[in-house]
Design a protein around this motif. Structure first.
Motif, short mmCIF file in Angstrom:
data_model
loop_
_atom_site.label_atom_id
_atom_site.label_comp_id
_atom_site.label_asym_id
_atom_site.label_seq_id
_atom_site.Cartn_x
_atom_site.Cartn_y
_atom_site.Cartn_z
N VAL A 1 -5.68 -7.02 3.92
CA VAL A 1 -5.41 -5.61 3.33
C VAL A 1 -5.86 -5.73 1.77
CG1 VAL A 1 -3.70 -5.21 4.85
CG2 VAL A 1 -2.75 -6.62 2.82
N ASP A 2 -5.76 -6.70 1.08
CA ASP A 2 -6.21 -6.69 -0.43
C ASP A 2 -7.55 -6.30 -0.49
OD1 ASP A 2 -3.39 -7.67 -0.85
OD2 ASP A 2 -3.97 -9.75 -1.03
N GLU B 1 -4.16 -9.50 18.27
CA GLU B 1 -4.48 -8.40 17.30
C GLU B 1 -3.43 -7.61 16.87
OE1 GLU B 1 -7.09 -8.55 15.70
OE2 GLU B 1 -8.46 -9.77 16.49
N MET B 2 -2.37 -7.30 17.94
CA MET B 2 -1.43 -6.38 17.64
C MET B 2 -0.57 -6.64 16.52
SD MET B 2 -1.99 -3.45 19.30
CE MET B 2 -0.51 -2.73 19.05
N PRO B 3 0.08 -7.81 16.34
CA PRO B 3 0.86 -8.27 15.18
C PRO B 3 0.30 -7.87 13.81
CG PRO B 3 1.32 -9.75 16.92
CD PRO B 3 -0.03 -8.68 17.39
N ARG C 1 -0.23 -4.19 13.09
CA ARG C 1 1.19 -3.62 12.50
C ARG C 1 1.59 -4.15 11.17
NH1 ARG C 1 3.15 -5.64 17.94
NH2 ARG C 1 3.16 -3.88 19.28
N MET C 2 1.06 -5.33 10.95
CA MET C 2 1.23 -5.88 9.45
C MET C 2 0.45 -5.25 8.67
SD MET C 2 3.29 -7.66 7.53
CE MET C 2 4.34 -8.48 8.95
N GLU D 1 1.94 -1.73 7.81
CA GLU D 1 2.82 -1.79 6.91
C GLU D 1 2.65 -2.34 5.68
OE1 GLU D 1 6.58 -3.45 8.05
OE2 GLU D 1 6.66 -2.76 10.37
N LEU D 2 1.79 -3.25 5.29
CA LEU D 2 1.76 -3.75 3.82
C LEU D 2 0.69 -2.88 3.11
CD1 LEU D 2 0.85 -7.34 4.39
CD2 LEU D 2 2.69 -6.55 3.53
N ALA D 3 -0.34 -2.22 3.92
CA ALA D 3 -1.16 -1.38 3.10
C ALA D 3 -1.47 0.10 3.74
CB ALA D 3 -2.21 -2.03 2.76
N GLY D 4 -0.76 0.46 4.85
CA GLY D 4 -1.37 1.65 5.40
C GLY D 4 -2.64 1.79 5.95
N VAL D 5 -3.36 0.26 6.39
CA VAL D 5 -4.46 0.21 6.71
C VAL D 5 -4.39 0.39 8.25
CG1 VAL D 5 -6.52 -1.36 7.12
CG2 VAL D 5 -5.48 -1.08 4.97
N GLU D 6 -5.03 1.21 9.00
CA GLU D 6 -5.01 1.26 10.37
C GLU D 6 -5.99 0.30 11.09
OE1 GLU D 6 -3.09 2.88 12.08
OE2 GLU D 6 -2.07 4.16 10.73
#
Length: 141
Positions: free
Chosen positions: A74-75, A98-100, A103-104, A107-112
């Motif tokens: 995400v960074d 892949e699902m966890p 989700r993370m 939550e962390l960065a709004g990355v779908e």
């Protein structure tokens, strides 16, 4: 929309190439990125993996190839203005893995995360299988 297709790509497989081709048709720009885990020793050098990915992206003007060492996915997405991660899935076990992470990342960065189902003709292919077959002298890596 910019998308990231991350992976170790060690080695690049026909399955990876198929997901890349399909993602390139769906998104404005696709960054395919060799993610480097300092705790793992890859079979192929990063530069070779990137070269194989560039060859796979030939003909797609909207695909770039990069690598990333350390830090969270995400960074990398935040720095690059990337909104979505593309993941190829072969079956339920891939989705369970892949699902966890999806989700993370959200939550962390709004990355779908955008899942691309494997072509049934390629769904049995994995980097591990290609490596094993190559070591046995039974196919290209």
């Amino acid at each position: 929309m910019r998308a990231l297709f991350p992976g170790s790509f060690d080695p690049v497989t026909q399955g990876h190439q198929d997901v890349l081709r399909r993602a390139a048709l769906l998104f404005d720009e696709v960054v395919v990125c060799v993610m480097v885990n300092a705790n793992k020793t890859g079979r192929f050098p990063i530069d070779e993996r990137m070269g194989r990915l560039r060859a796979a992206a030939t003909g797609f003007g909207n695909v770039t190839v990069d690598s990333h060492t350390g830090g969270l996915l995400v960074d990398y997405c935040r720095r690059g203005g990337i909104d979505v991660v593309v993941r190829g899935v072969r079956g339920v076990s891939d989705l369970d893995y892949e699902m966890p992470m999806a989700r993370m990342n959200r939550e962390l960065a709004g990355v779908e995360t955008f899942f691309i189902a494997a072509d049934p003709a390629l769904a049995h292919i994995s980097s591990s299988l290609v490596t094993e077959m190559s070591r046995a002298g039974r196919g290209p890596a």
